[in-house]
Design an enzyme around this catalytic site. Structure first.
Site, mmCIF file in Angstrom:
data_model
loop_
_atom_site.group_PDB
_atom_site.id
_atom_site.type_symbol
_atom_site.label_atom_id
_atom_site.label_comp_id
_atom_site.label_asym_id
_atom_site.label_seq_id
_atom_site.Cartn_x
_atom_site.Cartn_y
_atom_site.Cartn_z
ATOM 1 N N ASP A 469 42.185 9.249 -101.209
ATOM 2 C CA ASP A 469 43.184 9.740 -102.154
ATOM 3 C C ASP A 469 42.509 9.951 -103.503
ATOM 4 O O ASP A 469 41.300 10.205 -103.565
ATOM 5 C CB ASP A 469 44.354 8.742 -102.248
ATOM 6 C CG ASP A 469 45.677 9.416 -102.586
ATOM 7 O OD1 ASP A 469 45.789 9.961 -103.691
ATOM 8 O OD2 ASP A 469 46.590 9.390 -101.750
ATOM 9 N N HIS A 506 47.886 8.339 -108.165
ATOM 10 C CA HIS A 506 48.508 8.641 -106.871
ATOM 11 C C HIS A 506 47.977 7.725 -105.782
ATOM 12 O O HIS A 506 48.740 7.161 -104.984
ATOM 13 C CB HIS A 506 48.259 10.109 -106.532
ATOM 14 C CG HIS A 506 48.979 10.598 -105.312
ATOM 15 N ND1 HIS A 506 48.420 10.551 -104.055
ATOM 16 C CD2 HIS A 506 50.212 11.155 -105.155
ATOM 17 C CE1 HIS A 506 49.268 11.057 -103.174
ATOM 18 N NE2 HIS A 506 50.369 11.433 -103.820
ATOM 19 N N SER A 681 54.140 11.629 -99.552
ATOM 20 C CA SER A 681 52.976 10.803 -99.888
ATOM 21 C C SER A 681 53.351 9.327 -99.920
ATOM 22 O O SER A 681 52.548 8.454 -99.584
ATOM 23 C CB SER A 681 52.416 11.196 -101.257
ATOM 24 O OG SER A 681 51.758 12.433 -101.215
#
Length: 745
Positions: A469, A506, A681
């Site tokens: 990620d 994220h 996600s």
């Protein structure tokens, strides 16, 4: 009302209309393109040509009628210039039929189209001959300075083509603003020429600027070029005007890649700095207009002009080297070879560590054997390249000419683009959040029944979850304690950091949902390892493979993936909350060999479905469509499919495989904070955590990807379908039921 007053009002109206159409229609088209990108819909090739010719017609008709009907020479000259600019909007704007990713091809076509009008006999000699480009060079260099300080160049060919396109544009603009126009506004003093002539020229430059540059870049040109109309009026001479406008056009064309103006890259990334540079250029152009209008009562002395050019060149170069981003930052290529490793029999091996070791050996052997000849040739040609084995390929430096050469080689299957974001003065700030969990299981964790599994003593201990990620904040209290550690648990192919770091947030958030403590993670006892495949929210085939390879065979810092890999230290479960879009260089099958090989090696691959719902058939970006990836959609607290969650069907597979909570998910963000986010996600790491609980509960299941996936589907709770033909509705993952079923296997 007098006829003269009516003519002036008509000219004013036509001028305002020309500027409005020239600026508003491209801006609207860009917004439409961004909406298509967010919805993961490929932009139709005709979108920009249609918009450009529509704007051309809308602007040309009133300008042409005004040119035919007006009696005043100045109004006729202005209308002719506006009508010509409108036609150029259609002609040059048609070049955007070229896909956004192929910027070199676009720039080459733009150059050719810009040169076509200059070949017309009526234009070749319309401005006469003149000398003295130096004052224009001064203006152009001054406008170019902000770009040298704030932005970065692309590749060598891309930069050269940008210069060619800018030169052609500058000369075309100087031809459009011809001697007839300036003579129409000449009179006692210079005020009328500079003010009225400059205003007319600025209006003509709006549609011309809108036609120059790829999608998004043209909006920057609209900020940069039109203010120079006043400078053009003060200069008048063709070479000086061409020099000023060409150098001004270079800024956006050479220092901004169209694909990186997308909102998907983030509002604080390349697009932000490009807008800042354009606004700075606009300010410089306004100051130049004032200065040139007041100072240039006579021709600028050559010595003065030459001195100013030298000062600006030296100052610009010094600033570029000291404060800017010197060098070339063009995209690369990813070469996919035809040869595939034979992994037959590997999946049947009983020892999962032996399976991973054997898969790694065969993959590397195939890559070394099939790539040997091309690697040798590239080395002789001094072309940088990096070898990959999980997909048998090479990342290679080069532009279209290298791509064409590689595509013709017998051992090559196809050549993909491998784009990379250009550097910016300061990266956007990572996500932050003031929320604080109370330590009790969050609603999403409780909805799955994961906390009921914890009560039995199973928290995922002994299982390693891999996160590919934006990175991980390794110091976060919810994640620090279960980092696996060692010299082979963290890899950052973008920035080469030595310890887990997350510049976005994220990745910290998604990993927190999988293994975080303080009640936010499904399997808080599992260990984790991490890799950065999304730098500033943009990846490419090579960087995604860097991380997927690292999950199969991690290696020490600075090691060679093909020789130093340690498959015995592989991750067990991979959480992937990303998709490799065509904008990033991937085609539909780009990463499938990688997912197939990982599955064969006994590594469970979880993928987010994407956020392009509620459109049917919106699961598109790899790895989500692949049969061997367990694809996860998102539901809300009530178990209803989230509107943004991508839907099936997918050709050859039933997708999504499962759904999990994906709205208002509280998890970790960099700096020790917590934040609620929405998206598939956020849903995917729930399933990765559940698999960790299942494999910890029954170690004999470790590596049995197909059996584990079947258990997950069988024990999932019914959930409403997506309302799409062929989409029967994926079940809501049930951690409690899945772990209980795993214990009985």
């Amino acid at each position: 009302m007098k006829a003269g007053t009516k003519a002036v009002l008509a000219a004013t109206g036509v001028g305002l209309w020309t500027a409005l159409v020239g600026a508003a229609l491209p801006a609207l088209t860009w917004v439409v393109e961004q909406l298509l990108l967010v919805e993961e819909v490929r932009r139709p090739w005709w979108l920009w040509p249609l918009a450009s010719w529509s704007g051309a017609v809308l602007a040309w008709v009133p300008a042409y009628l005004l040119a035919q009907l007006a009696r005043a020479p100045a109004i006729r000259a202005a209308a002719r210039a506006w009508a010509g600019a409108a036609l150029l909007l259609g002609l040059l704007g048609s070049a955007r039929a070229v896909p956004t990713q192929l910027n070199e091809a676009y720039l080459a076509l733009l150059t050719v189209l810009a040169l076509l009008p200059l070949a017309l006999p009526t234009l070749r000699g319309c401005a006469g001959r003149d000398s003295g480009a130096a004052p224009g060079l001064v203006a152009g260099l001054a406008v170019l300075l902000p770009w040298l300080l704030l932005a970065a160049l692309g590749g060598l060919l891309e930069t050269g083509l940008a210069l060619a396109a800018a030169l052609a544009t500058g000369w075309l603009a100087a031809t459009l603003l011809d001697r007839t126009l300036w003579q129409s506004f000449a009179g006692p003093g210079r005020a009328r020429l500079v003010l009225l002539g400059g205003l007319v020229a600025g209006v003509a430059l709006v549609p011309l600027a809108a036609a120059v540059g790829g999608a998004g870049v043209n909006l920057l040109e609209i900020l940069v070029l039109p203010p120079l109309g006043f400078v053009a009026a003060a200069l008048r001479r063709r070479r000086a005007v061409a020099a000023a406008l060409a150098l001004a056009a270079v800024g956006p064309l050479a220092f901004v890649e169209p694909v990186q103006t997308t909102v998907l890259l983030g509002l604080g990334d390349v697009g932000f700095w490009a807008v800042l540079a354009a606004l700075a250029s606009l300010s410089v152009a306004v100051l130049l207009a004032i200065g040139y209008g007041l100072a240039l009562r006579h021709a600028m002395p050559r010595a003065v002009a030459g001195g100013l050019v030298a000062v600006l060149l030296a100052g610009g170069l010094a600033g570029y080297l000291a404060l800017g981003h010197p060098g070339l930052y063009g995209d690369r290529l990813f070469v996919v070879f035809k040869a595939r490793a034979d992994l037959a029999g590997v999946a049947a091996m009983g020892d999962v560590r032996a399976r991973r070791t054997e898969a790694y050996r065969r993959l590397v052997d195939t890559a070394n054997r099939s790539q040997r000849s091309l690697r040798h040739t590239l080395t002789l040609l001094h072309i940088r390249h990096t070898s990959y084995y999980l997909v048998n390929g090479l990342e290679v430096d080069g532009g279209p000419e290298v791509r064409a050469w590689l595509s013709r080689r017998a051992e090559v299957d196809r050549v993909l683009l491998s784009p990379r974001p250009r550097p910016v003065p300061r990266a956007p700030a990572p996500l932050s959040g003031p929320a604080r969990p109370d330590g009790s299981p969050q609603w999403n964790v409780a909805l799955l029944g994961a906390d009921r599994i914890w009560a039995t003593g199973d928290t995922g201990t002994g299982i390693v979850v891999g996160s590919s990620d934006s990175g991980v904040d390794g110091t976060h209290p919810a994640l620090a304690a279960n980092f696996r550690g060692g010299d082979d648990s963290w890899f950052d192919p973008w920035n080469h950091t030595r310890a887990p770091t997350d510049h976005s947030g994220h990745g910290t958030h998604t990993l927190g949902t999988a293994v975080g403590r303080a009640g936010i993670g499904v399997a808080p006892g599992a260990q984790w390892m991490g890799c950065v495949d999304l730098d500033r929210n943009m990846g490419n085939p090579a960087r995604y493979l860097d991380c997927l390879q690292y999950m199969l065979a991690p290696f020490p810092y600075g090691g060679d993936p093909l020789s130093d890999g340690r498959p015995e230290r592989a991750a067990d479960v991979l959480s992937n909350s990303w998709g490799c879009a065509s904008l990033e260089g991937c085609d539909r099958g780009a990463l499938r060999p990688a997912v197939d090989a990982l599955t064969t090696a006994g590594i469970f691959v979880v993928a987010a479905a994407g956020n392009a719902g509620p459109r049917c058939g919106s699961i598109s970006d790899p790895p989500a469509p692949y049969p061997d990836a367990v694809t996860v959609g998102a539901v809300d607290r009530s178990g209803k499919l989230a509107s943004f969650s991508s839907r099936g069907p997918v050709p050859g597979a039933s997708k999504p495989d499962l759904v999990a909570p994906g709205t208002s998910i509280l998890s970790a963000v960099p700096g020790g904070g917590y934040r609620r986010l929405d998206g598939t996600s956020m849903a995917a790491p729930h399933v990765a955590g559940v698999v960790a609980l299942m494999w910890a509960a029954n170690p004999t299941l470790v590596g049995d990807v197909a059996g584990t996936a079947a258990l997950l589907r069988r024990t999932a709770r019914p959930a409403a379908g997506g309302g799409c033909t062929g989409d029967t509705g994926a079940g809501l993952v049930d951690a409690y039921a899945a772990v209980r079923a795993a214990r009985t296997q």
